[in-house]
Design an enzyme around this catalytic site. Sequence first.
Site, short mmCIF file in Angstrom:
data_model
loop_
_atom_site.label_atom_id
_atom_site.label_comp_id
_atom_site.label_asym_id
_atom_site.label_seq_id
_atom_site.Cartn_x
_atom_site.Cartn_y
_atom_site.Cartn_z
N ASP A 137 -0.61 -6.70 14.83
CA ASP A 137 -0.90 -5.56 13.65
C ASP A 137 0.26 -4.30 13.72
O ASP A 137 0.69 -4.11 14.99
CB ASP A 137 -2.30 -4.99 14.03
N ASN A 154 -6.18 -11.69 4.04
CA ASN A 154 -4.78 -11.06 3.86
C ASN A 154 -4.35 -11.69 2.45
O ASN A 154 -3.26 -11.24 1.81
CB ASN A 154 -3.79 -11.74 4.91
N ARG A 201 -10.46 -2.66 16.36
CA ARG A 201 -11.56 -3.41 15.93
C ARG A 201 -11.06 -5.05 15.88
O ARG A 201 -9.89 -5.23 16.37
CB ARG A 201 -11.57 -3.34 14.22
C1 FPP Z 1 -0.25 -7.14 10.39
O1 FPP Z 1 0.62 -6.21 10.04
C2 FPP Z 1 0.35 -8.46 10.45
C3 FPP Z 1 0.47 -9.60 9.55
C4 FPP Z 1 -0.61 -9.49 8.43
C5 FPP Z 1 1.26 -10.96 9.85
C6 FPP Z 1 1.80 -11.27 11.20
C7 FPP Z 1 2.96 -12.12 10.92
C8 FPP Z 1 3.91 -12.15 11.79
C9 FPP Z 1 4.19 -11.31 12.88
C10 FPP Z 1 5.17 -12.96 11.22
C11 FPP Z 1 5.00 -14.50 11.19
C12 FPP Z 1 3.93 -15.24 12.21
C13 FPP Z 1 4.71 -16.44 12.80
C14 FPP Z 1 3.76 -17.25 13.66
C15 FPP Z 1 6.10 -16.76 12.83
P1 FPP Z 1 0.28 -5.39 8.61
O2 FPP Z 1 1.12 -5.81 7.90
O3 FPP Z 1 -1.15 -5.32 8.70
O4 FPP Z 1 0.72 -3.77 9.41
P2 FPP Z 1 0.23 -2.67 8.94
O5 FPP Z 1 -1.12 -2.41 9.30
O6 FPP Z 1 0.94 -1.45 9.66
O7 FPP Z 1 0.21 -2.29 7.24
#
Ligand code: FPP
Length: 243
Positions: free
Chosen positions: A21, A69, A195
């Site tokens: 995250d 998501n 959480r």
């Molecule tokens: C949360 O950050 C992250 C995600 C929803 C996506 C996680 C995906 C990756 C790390 C990349 C691809 C994965 C692989 C397995 C190669 P957020 O966007 O919720 O951040 P924020 O809370 O700061 O907005």
Amino acid sequence: MSLIEKIDKTKLPAHIGIIMDGNGRWAKKRGLPRSLGHSEGAKRVVEIVEASYKLGIKSLSLYAFSTENWKRPKEEVSKLMDLLVFYIRNQLSIIKKNNIKINLLGDINPLPEKVKKEIDIALSSTRDNDRMILNIGLNYGGRSEIVRATKLIYKDIEAGILNIENLNEGTFKEYLYTKGQEELDLLIRPSGELRVSNFMLYQLAYSEFWFSNVLWPDFTEEVLYEAIVDYQNRNRRFGGLNV
Ligand code: FPP
């Protein structure tokens, strides 16, 4: 003494889960588009898989895309899917070479065809690997996993494969995506959120939680070592008493 030297190799968590995250916030802080946060986050995925593998972690579960998501802008979802395809293609040979098995947490049916195709290749070509299991949460939700398990159990009871008298916590676990794997010992969530966000709800019953303010794109292997050292200093009683 460096952090990695402080890790007791005989008391490693068998299974680590990570709610990745903070990609969006990492990008925003730098005035960059959110997608750049995700691509930087994906680089950390590669590093953390490698570090876990080298340590000898048995299972690593990464939350890449939740059932919630889909609410994000179409463009962001599509960029995330492209990243997945890119990394699976790019990393598969090294994953195979290192004897890592890729396992899926979630229902990939609603995912774009190109993503499903890559995942199918990754799953079938690593099926027999057994050094480490890399669970990737994709269109995953802990509640829907439990509902799915319940449906599968019902079907098996109807088909006479399972007797309801034999349904217990041990048999129930076999209907989860993490079938046959070690208990989730350590659950890590970076980015300051405190959480669980519907991740591995059944598996986390006795997990140790480790939270950090570090944003996922800044989550280096050193941070992982720090989490493991902290984990090893905890006193796990599983409802019992200290002995
Ligand atoms: C949360 O950050 C992250 C995600 C929803 C996506 C996680 C995906 C990756 C790390 C990349 C691809 C994965 C692989 C397995 C190669 P957020 O966007 O919720 O951040 P924020 O809370 O700061 O907005």
